[in-house]
Design a protein around this motif. Structure first.
Motif, PDB file in Angstrom:
ATOM      1  N   LEU A 155      39.056  44.861 -44.227  1.00  0.00           N
ATOM      2  CA  LEU A 155      38.041  45.894 -44.003  1.00  0.00           C
ATOM      3  C   LEU A 155      37.346  45.608 -42.672  1.00  0.00           C
ATOM      4  O   LEU A 155      36.916  44.475 -42.424  1.00  0.00           O
TER       5      LEU A 155
ATOM      6  N   TRP B  60      34.148  46.620 -40.797  1.00  0.00           N
ATOM      7  CA  TRP B  60      32.850  47.267 -41.017  1.00  0.00           C
ATOM      8  C   TRP B  60      32.197  47.495 -39.652  1.00  0.00           C
ATOM      9  O   TRP B  60      31.748  46.558 -39.015  1.00  0.00           O
TER      10      TRP B  60
ATOM     11  N   CYS C 242      35.283  51.320 -41.703  1.00  0.00           N
ATOM     12  CA  CYS C 242      34.221  52.020 -42.436  1.00  0.00           C
ATOM     13  C   CYS C 242      32.879  51.870 -41.737  1.00  0.00           C
ATOM     14  O   CYS C 242      32.669  50.941 -40.951  1.00  0.00           O
TER      15      CYS C 242
ATOM     16  N   LEU D 215      36.146  55.767 -42.878  1.00  0.00           N
ATOM     17  CA  LEU D 215      35.417  56.021 -44.131  1.00  0.00           C
ATOM     18  C   LEU D 215      33.926  55.933 -43.846  1.00  0.00           C
ATOM     19  O   LEU D 215      33.446  54.929 -43.312  1.00  0.00           O
TER      20      LEU D 215
ATOM     21  N   SER E 140      30.323  55.946 -45.710  1.00  0.00           N
ATOM     22  CA  SER E 140      29.731  55.807 -47.031  1.00  0.00           C
ATOM     23  C   SER E 140      28.222  55.731 -46.840  1.00  0.00           C
ATOM     24  O   SER E 140      27.746  55.431 -45.744  1.00  0.00           O
TER      25      SER E 140
ATOM     26  N   ARG F 285      27.494  48.615 -50.984  1.00  0.00           N
ATOM     27  CA  ARG F 285      28.686  49.387 -50.602  1.00  0.00           C
ATOM     28  C   ARG F 285      29.833  48.509 -50.091  1.00  0.00           C
ATOM     29  O   ARG F 285      30.986  48.727 -50.456  1.00  0.00           O
TER      30      ARG F 285
ATOM     31  N   GLN G  44      31.785  46.846 -52.764  1.00  0.00           N
ATOM     32  CA  GLN G  44      32.516  47.848 -53.566  1.00  0.00           C
ATOM     33  C   GLN G  44      33.772  48.312 -52.818  1.00  0.00           C
ATOM     34  O   GLN G  44      34.857  48.399 -53.391  1.00  0.00           O
ATOM     35  N   ILE G  45      33.604  48.603 -51.537  1.00  0.00           N
ATOM     36  CA  ILE G  45      34.755  49.097 -50.762  1.00  0.00           C
ATOM     37  C   ILE G  45      35.803  47.989 -50.628  1.00  0.00           C
ATOM     38  O   ILE G  45      37.004  48.219 -50.798  1.00  0.00           O
TER      39      ILE G  45
ATOM     40  N   GLU H 124      37.655  47.674 -53.762  1.00  0.00           N
ATOM     41  CA  GLU H 124      38.513  48.844 -54.032  1.00  0.00           C
ATOM     42  C   GLU H 124      39.856  48.738 -53.307  1.00  0.00           C
ATOM     43  O   GLU H 124      40.882  49.152 -53.824  1.00  0.00           O
TER      44      GLU H 124
ATOM     45  N   PRO I 122      41.293  56.756 -45.890  1.00  0.00           N
ATOM     46  CA  PRO I 122      40.306  56.705 -46.980  1.00  0.00           C
ATOM     47  C   PRO I 122      40.504  57.804 -48.007  1.00  0.00           C
ATOM     48  O   PRO I 122      40.066  57.671 -49.154  1.00  0.00           O
TER      49      PRO I 122
ATOM     50  N   ALA J  57      33.599  53.759 -53.243  1.00  0.00           N
ATOM     51  CA  ALA J  57      33.281  53.837 -51.819  1.00  0.00           C
ATOM     52  C   ALA J  57      32.243  54.910 -51.526  1.00  0.00           C
ATOM     53  O   ALA J  57      31.577  54.871 -50.501  1.00  0.00           O
TER      54      ALA J  57
END
Ligand code: FAD
Length: 448
Positions: free
Chosen positions: A4, A6, A32, A67, A69, A76, A79-80, A83, A168, A176
């Protein structure tokens, strides 16, 4: 294995070390951005508009695979990450007090999944350039010398095509909590995003940098690069810019020095986080400031550019109209608030943060503290800018004033040294000579 990425204030794809790190082991990457309601509530409208535009451009650059969110990042991001079964979460390091606290919370909430910081928005990250005894620099010039010796890496080799971006839309979406990129209303004042930043920088290098030394202090000539918002949101990394800044090149050395100031103030804020809203030099905690009803009235006149001092009014009106203000004029309007009106610098700094597209706590609050005499290396308190003389020196033809103060558009002597004040333009709200003496009196009280 997926990773991920970020995004925060590094909204680009090229020269992004965190992306290179996310790609190690040939990973698929999900990009994201988390809209934090606390920031949405606190950040000025113009900066939000610009952020919205940056996100739209980045979304396009990732072929629609960014993505977005909304929520608290410490909720978050885990969670992402869970996922997509991310093996790691990658970020560019944030050194500002809010960002550091947030990242510690996210790191704790991620548990076993590592939060990996690679690179930062600076040429030399805060904490890297310190004195021989390991303590931080308090004065810019020796910092600058050491900063140059330290140097920086070449731009990172990341590109849009470097990554296999995870779509996404293929995620279940529940954890997400994807949202549309919000429309924060209004138009961003100028194009945002990586392509715009690179284009704007190239234009400046081709036709601006050579005149930078001569024109950067002249607000009417707009001799600055106007790169500050792109740097603020990380649409470009200063390392990409530094490649074009040879010291033999006219303007190259002094431009690099400004980028060093940016690094310096980030380092000062990193070492003294309290200085975000308190005097860096605590000797000034005892200085008398005005805060009553009359002070508030004066503050309102300053905000709307109705002080009767042409250059101050031009600057404040430029800020309200565009979300930017020329550096020299920022210094003059700030000095006026502190030393002619005797208001707390924090009032002015808050207003600037509310209005500025490039609003940045390190540059803004330490720019203010420099003007107020309370910061590192600050302008000595007893040096009080005379707004009229500053106007004649840096806006000698009055063109900048005439551009922003329509009441003075037809007046040749726009700084009103000899010309009569036209009807509709206010009388000066203070007598500069008297207020200068008053500022010195207050200063003498604390300096013993
Ligand atoms: P240029 O002259 O082209 O400079 C190039 C880059 O160097 C700028 O984009 C900026 O990133 C950096 N830089 C230039 N001057 C400074 C400086 N004095 N301190 C730190 N970095 C600098 N700058 C911000 O980016 N955000 C702010 O919120 C901010 N608030 C300020 C408040 C006050 C009271 C003062 C005096 C200065 C403030 N500055 C701030 C610094 C400076 O005014 C702006 O960076 C500059 O006006 C931006 O225009 P430019 O990109 O054309 O600058």
């Amino acid at each position: 294995m997926p990773t991920l990425l970020w995004y925060r204030r590094d909204l680009r794809v090229t020269d992004l070390p965190a992306l290179s790190a996310a790609l190690a082991d040939d990973s698929e990457v999900l990009g994201c951005f988390v809209l934090d309601p606390r920031l949405e509530a606190a950040v000025g409208r113009r900066r939000l508009q610009f952020l919205g535009e940056c996100l739209r451009r980045l979304h396009e650059d990732l072929d629609g695979r960014l993505l977005i969110s909304r929520g608290r990042p410490q909720d978050r991001i885990p969670q992402i990450a869970n996922e997509i079964s991310a093996t790691s979460v990658h970020i560019s390091e944030d050194f500002a007090p809010f960002g550091r606290r947030r990242d510690e919370q996210v790191r704790a909430a991620l548990g076993q999944i590592p939060l990996v910081a690679t690179g930062s928005p600076y040429l030399v990250s805060p904490g890297r350039v310190v004195k021989d005894d390991g303590t931080p620099y308090r004065v810019f010039t020796p910092y600058f010398r050491r900063w140059r010796e330290h140097g920086w890496r070449r731009p990172a080799d990341s590109r849009p095509t470097s990554a296999r971006w995870i779509d996404p839309d293929g995620l279940s979406g529940k954890a997400a909590a994807p949202v549309q990129i919000p429309d924060f209303g209004g138009q961003a004042a100028f194009p945002a995003g990586e392509a715009a930043a690179l284009r704007h920088w190239k234009e400046f290098v081709d036709d601006g940098l050579g005149r930078y030394d001569d024109e950067r202090d002249l607000p009417a000539r707009d001799g600055g690069s106007r790169m500050s918002a792109y740097l603020k949101f990380g649409n470009i990394h200063p390392r990409t810019m530094a490649v074009d800044l040879g010291s033999e090149q006219p303007g190259g050395g002094s431009y690099l020095r400004q980028l060093a100031f940016r690094d310096f103030y980030a380092a000062v804020l990193h070492h003294w986080p309290r200085s975000a809203w308190h005097n860096w030099n605590r000797d000034f905690d005892a200085i008398e400031t005005d805060t009553g009803a009359h002070a508030r009235h004066m503050f309102e006149l300053w905000k709307v550019g109705q002080t009767g001092f042409p250059l101050v009014d031009a600057g404040m009106r430029e800020l309200r109209a565009t979300g930017l203000m020329h550096n020299r004029v920022r210094m003059i309007t700030a000095s006026f608030l502190v030393k002619d009106l005797h208001l707390p610098w924090q009032w002015g700094a808050r207003w600037f943060m509310d209005q500025l597209i490039d609003g940045d706590p390190a540059n803004n609050q330490h720019g203010w503290q420099w003007c107020a005499g309370t910061g590192t290396d600050a302008a000595p308190y007893f040096r009080v800018f005379n707004p009229t003389l500053q106007g004649r020196k840096f806006d000698p033809d009055g063109d900048y004033v005439r551009r922003w103060v329509p009441e003075l558009a037809g007046v040749r002597d726009a700084h009103l040294v000899r010309a009569a004040r036209p009807p509709g333009y206010p009388e000066p709200i203070v007598d500069h000579g008297q207020e200068r003496l008053e500022a010195l009196r207050r200063y003498q009280q604390i300096s013993g």
